[in-house]
Design a protein around this motif. Structure first.
Motif, PDB file in Angstrom:
ATOM      1  N   GLY A   1      27.711  37.280  65.215  1.00  0.00           N
ATOM      2  CA  GLY A   1      28.082  37.775  66.292  1.00  0.00           C
ATOM      3  C   GLY A   1      27.196  38.894  66.990  1.00  0.00           C
ATOM      4  O   GLY A   1      26.267  39.333  66.016  1.00  0.00           O
TER       5      GLY A   1
ATOM      6  N   LEU B   1      27.410  42.610  69.095  1.00  0.00           N
ATOM      7  CA  LEU B   1      28.081  43.518  69.804  1.00  0.00           C
ATOM      8  C   LEU B   1      27.618  43.588  71.154  1.00  0.00           C
ATOM      9  O   LEU B   1      26.422  43.404  71.559  1.00  0.00           O
ATOM     10  N   PRO B   2      28.538  43.658  72.116  1.00  0.00           N
ATOM     11  CA  PRO B   2      28.240  43.692  73.691  1.00  0.00           C
ATOM     12  C   PRO B   2      27.100  44.407  73.991  1.00  0.00           C
ATOM     13  O   PRO B   2      26.280  43.834  74.790  1.00  0.00           O
ATOM     14  N   ARG B   3      26.799  45.589  73.592  1.00  0.00           N
ATOM     15  CA  ARG B   3      25.701  46.421  74.196  1.00  0.00           C
ATOM     16  C   ARG B   3      24.748  46.430  72.946  1.00  0.00           C
ATOM     17  O   ARG B   3      23.972  47.423  72.912  1.00  0.00           O
ATOM     18  N   ALA B   4      24.403  45.295  71.969  1.00  0.00           N
ATOM     19  CA  ALA B   4      23.397  45.273  71.293  1.00  0.00           C
ATOM     20  C   ALA B   4      22.188  44.973  72.247  1.00  0.00           C
ATOM     21  O   ALA B   4      21.061  45.159  71.636  1.00  0.00           O
TER      22      ALA B   4
ATOM     23  N   ARG C   1      24.225  44.358  79.064  1.00  0.00           N
ATOM     24  CA  ARG C   1      25.552  44.065  78.310  1.00  0.00           C
ATOM     25  C   ARG C   1      25.727  42.755  78.414  1.00  0.00           C
ATOM     26  O   ARG C   1      25.671  42.124  79.337  1.00  0.00           O
TER      27      ARG C   1
ATOM     28  N   ARG D   1      31.485  39.825  75.763  1.00  0.00           N
ATOM     29  CA  ARG D   1      32.163  39.700  74.525  1.00  0.00           C
ATOM     30  C   ARG D   1      32.450  38.125  74.273  1.00  0.00           C
ATOM     31  O   ARG D   1      33.456  37.686  75.167  1.00  0.00           O
ATOM     32  N   GLU D   2      32.180  37.727  73.421  1.00  0.00           N
ATOM     33  CA  GLU D   2      32.514  35.973  72.910  1.00  0.00           C
ATOM     34  C   GLU D   2      34.124  36.152  73.046  1.00  0.00           C
ATOM     35  O   GLU D   2      34.729  35.073  73.275  1.00  0.00           O
TER      36      GLU D   2
ATOM     37  N   SER E   1      36.205  37.569  74.500  1.00  0.00           N
ATOM     38  CA  SER E   1      37.078  37.574  75.716  1.00  0.00           C
ATOM     39  C   SER E   1      36.643  36.345  76.555  1.00  0.00           C
ATOM     40  O   SER E   1      37.451  36.038  77.362  1.00  0.00           O
TER      41      SER E   1
ATOM     42  N   ILE F   1      24.042  44.839  65.529  1.00  0.00           N
ATOM     43  CA  ILE F   1      24.420  46.305  66.334  1.00  0.00           C
ATOM     44  C   ILE F   1      23.543  46.461  67.232  1.00  0.00           C
ATOM     45  O   ILE F   1      23.671  46.867  68.357  1.00  0.00           O
ATOM     46  N   GLN F   2      22.378  46.051  66.960  1.00  0.00           N
ATOM     47  CA  GLN F   2      21.130  46.215  67.997  1.00  0.00           C
ATOM     48  C   GLN F   2      20.005  45.067  68.064  1.00  0.00           C
ATOM     49  O   GLN F   2      19.742  44.992  66.933  1.00  0.00           O
ATOM     50  N   ALA F   3      19.690  44.521  69.158  1.00  0.00           N
ATOM     51  CA  ALA F   3      19.037  43.396  69.116  1.00  0.00           C
ATOM     52  C   ALA F   3      17.612  43.847  69.860  1.00  0.00           C
ATOM     53  O   ALA F   3      17.563  44.236  70.939  1.00  0.00           O
ATOM     54  N   ASP F   4      16.507  43.586  68.983  1.00  0.00           N
ATOM     55  CA  ASP F   4      15.148  43.574  69.578  1.00  0.00           C
ATOM     56  C   ASP F   4      14.333  42.608  69.003  1.00  0.00           C
ATOM     57  O   ASP F   4      13.130  42.797  68.810  1.00  0.00           O
TER      58      ASP F   4
END
Lengths: 237, 237, 237, 237, 237, 237
Positions: free
Chosen positions: F64, F66-69, F73, F76-77, F79, F119-122
């Motif tokens: 998964g 997080l929405p603001r990773a 934004r 959210r899956e 939702s 948590i954070q995506a780069d």
């Protein structure tokens, strides 16, 4: 002056009609003024999976609103494909409130589902639903006692609920929709026949409120629920 | 003898009560014996996407059943997350039947949604729903005429519906649940005030049926719907 | 003249091809002109929960349409996330029709699922599906008899289906899409080899119809289904 | 003695860490003891449909829990296919609380979404989330001010939240999971920096409670939120 | 010996049949032995929202499997309510592969949807689908050229795909289901007519593999795709 | 020059932190530069239905974000109501890769679920997730060994993953988001400690690639995974 011309401590006309549908073990059609809720209590010989083998029963609630219970038509949740957050929140509240006064082991491994369906909504549907749900639950338990499914009295007390709020700076009891949408603060109180609290939900709709205002709203609600409990007593007598 | 002790051509007690909820533009509480359906008609200033720009309106229907409308509690479709096949089938039928008698261009680009919610079910919920829906629709159109939203008369005829069937080899009119679950053949007829057919749905529940049996069932339904149309006329007079 | 230049009582070219896929216990590729449906019958050693312990089997159907079976691409129901009302209505009809002629206790506690997938649609997909489904079901039952899973003949009769309608005031048999979308009235008839009725679904698409028109449509359908049953007989001989 | 060996009025160790993720306009990692919540605030140039053209913005919240934030693994809501009632209830609460102190018209037609994701849960996730959300929201608004998107100060006050309850007959502040599951009564209080109430949610988990107990719980919460507001002030200084 | 008695470098009998359905702008029925896939290409005058205003088109794919395409019946995704991970993975792969060889700006703001529906599955459905999809896409683009919707040649190269693997220690080309379920390693290669790679997906099903094994599998696949491209050329000639 | 100013063969700073959450049997917080993934491994005494009675365990993964990773934004899956294709594809990959090195019968009838939450995506979230997942899985197995749930060593080898690609015609290792979105070709390699291949996924993002380019990317990835395995060894030492 309140939009309904009621006095600050005046509730709407309340009525509780029992045995309104043919099949349910208990049922009640409850009116708080123009807010009309049909409540049924269903007994089933099954229990949620996570309760199995614990020698006690369960009471749960579901809540729904007919599409044109409201001023503007609301989309049917069955057609949307899920129940909204407000629906889930209210049905969790109703179930929790009822369980507080029921002796669950006395039920045996059985479940009572209380369905609250709003036929017409004019504010206070959750408080009307809880007040009527107690009657439907009472009658369902009476039905069980008649059939020797339970011994003794599994219902420890009454449960009734009413809203109060601060509107234009003035405390008022039992808000209808017109008041509810204008109120600075809005609170729902669920209380027992003995006058103890089961649930307090107070929300600042516009401006944060003070402890004094909370106390004032609680005092109003105490009077309201006392009257509702009296009406419940007369109804099931 | 029929389980209800009715004569073969005898319908259940039918009643049509108008204006039963506060907000809807039209509404009707219809009873066919122990089958009780609340119908509301909602006018909205919007139209399905695929109809846009065609200078005509739309009439659609939704159908639902309260969980304890039935002998055993039925799971709430909103909680299951989708409407079942039976629900979708019935609401498609109701919408189709009503549209047959409405002059859709006369509505302008507006939609009328007819909600049929079964409060108590004892067989024949779809026929009761259609019969009551005509009244709610009529009143919604009257509401529009009063406000000069439509000119002339957009409603071309009455619509009423009734079931008939073959039970223990004998043709009967307006089956209740006890008969319905025992019938060899079961049919629903939707007819106009002029006695023409809008929809015929005949189903062999146990054994295939003959053309003669179809004709007999139709003859019974013709008598039934004529009475229902008479009642509609008195109701909206 | 009909758009297809057929005579009023003339059906489209019909073909029934058996054993068209490798794995299914029974299968049939049915064509009613440009309407092409692939039907498979699957035997499984399980039964719906509500049937357990009743010493009988079940026959059910599912229906689907490939996205580009139609003139304009239709959204894939798997991607939409649910089956539409039309799909559910048709698959309920197919299952019901087939069960009428099957001796369910003879199957033992087993289920046969008949999948009807429309490869190309030009009107009449449900009648083609039912007609082909009987062949697939027949072959699945034959497969079971070969393996001594059933004794005797569980299939009591043939089932075939055809549409008829009133187009430009004239009764016609086996409507294709061009006619179907123009017809005043449209009816589907499901009949047995013995000429009895299993299901009648007649719908006023534009104007209500008369009893005479219903009879005329039925007479046409009787001729059509008789021919389809003959073809089924030749196919499984 | 409390399970955590804390004094009745003693909160868990609380920390608020700002700017913990790279992309968000505001963020805060908040810890209330072993309860850890990551909060981000996202600014978007869009607004809910129903708000369009009203010249004001919106603040909303979403809440989630990582599957192994809990003692036993909880099913991932994305995989279940819907958010549960508890999740919806909490995110509605957070959004409502924050909106009470924001000058929405000052935002312009923009939306701030506050995401609260629980990394580790040991009771009090909603109170920790609200307390941290205020910091993330503050920083997002500061980000906007730096870019001249807003003039003046749109944040009217602090918002902090804490739970209190009655455990073994004794009032306690800031319940952890061990206490929470044993408490007779459990309450969540959301308060402003000025000490006014935004939301009160008190629930009898086992036995109904008295007005005095409510007052005692409120007094405890008042002390707790005052400390949390002090910490917020030091954090954003 | 391979279960199919094929030589290690021998593919199954492959056929590509064009124009197999009536309505689609392009279509192909592709067989890799007992794996049969129906592919249609649909042109639509719309584009995904996120592509609007960029003066280019889009090519996307959807994938499905008829329930009884497999040895055991697979549940219909439309009835389950969602597409599985395998389905989504395959349709993403097909769309991506096709887009690599299409000049998207040349399409204008139009979308081509390639639907791949598996009628019968015996391993390698994704490679068969891609190989047939190129034909359907080619014909759809030809249809557009005939109507002057596109100028020049938007299709830059062929795309074909085949699997290879290591089975019982031996490299083999174009695995069928029997081999696929026994293979130590399984790889899918998508290649252009010029012999360049579009996608490599190699997976250790049982034991990790070496670089040499990867090279061997690639060499096999190179031979296979070259033959498939030759067949495509003959097909669309 | 790479956007990150790294040398072509230079990976981002990688860190593996163990035991980062309180409840999980194994956990790892893995960073590949600005890509941060929290991995937990959960042991449960249950097994998928289709595995029952086969005397072996199962390892599965969920993924998964997080929405603001992400920079913008992401919805959210939970939702949205379903996991997207990319999510399903990645979690299938992670589970498959881990199972390759685990002796499943040694686990007994137990399941280990590895949750990877970004948590954070780069860029490179899947390769970071796999590399960290091996550590969490290792610790979960160690936890089981300590409790005598397993005998011997169920983990046959290390598993690590890294991406490589062709960017502006130059091969590079461990792409971040800026490179990933510009790359002509992008590949993910999953390898064992012994240097064998578990999974190769190479995709032409813009232009098809050659066998030589594939080999070059593989050579880079081999160096990268060797370093990652070294780091894993130091971490769990």
């Amino acid at each position: 002056m309140r939009p309904s011309r009621r006095q600050p401590e005046e509730m709407r006309a309340v009525s509780l009609e029992r045995a309104v549908v043919k099949y349910a073990e208990g049922s009640c059609f409850v009116k708080f003024g123009d807010t009309h809720v049909l409540v049924t209590a269903t007994l089933e010989d099954r229990i949620p999976v996570w309760l199995k083998g614990q020698a006690r029963g369960w009471v749960t609630a579901e809540y729904g609103m007919l599409p044109r219970a409201t001023l503007e038509r609301t989309r049917r949740e069955a057609s949307v494909g899920k129940q909204g957050g407000r629906t889930l929140e209210i049905q969790r509240l109703i179930g929790r409130a009822l369980r507080t006064v029921v002796d669950l082991p006395a039920l045996g491994e059985r479940q009572i589902t209380v369905d609250c369906d709003v036929i017409q909504a004019d504010g206070g549907t959750r408080t009307a639903a809880i007040t009527g749900a107690w009657v439907a639950l009472h009658d369902c338990l009476a039905w069980m006692k008649t059939r020797n499914m339970i011994l003794g009295e599994p219902l420890r007390d009454h449960v009734a609920a009413v809203s109060s709020g601060i509107c234009n700076g003035r405390p008022v009891l039992d808000l209808d929709y017109a008041e509810d949408s204008e109120a600075e603060t809005d609170a729902n109180f669920v209380m027992t026949g003995a006058g103890r609290l089961i649930e307090v939900q107070a929300t600042a709709e516009k401006t944060p409120f003070t402890e004094d205002e909370l106390m004032t709203m609680l005092a109003l609600a105490r009077k309201g629920t006392a009257k509702l409990v009296d009406l419940q007593k007369m109804t099931v007598m």
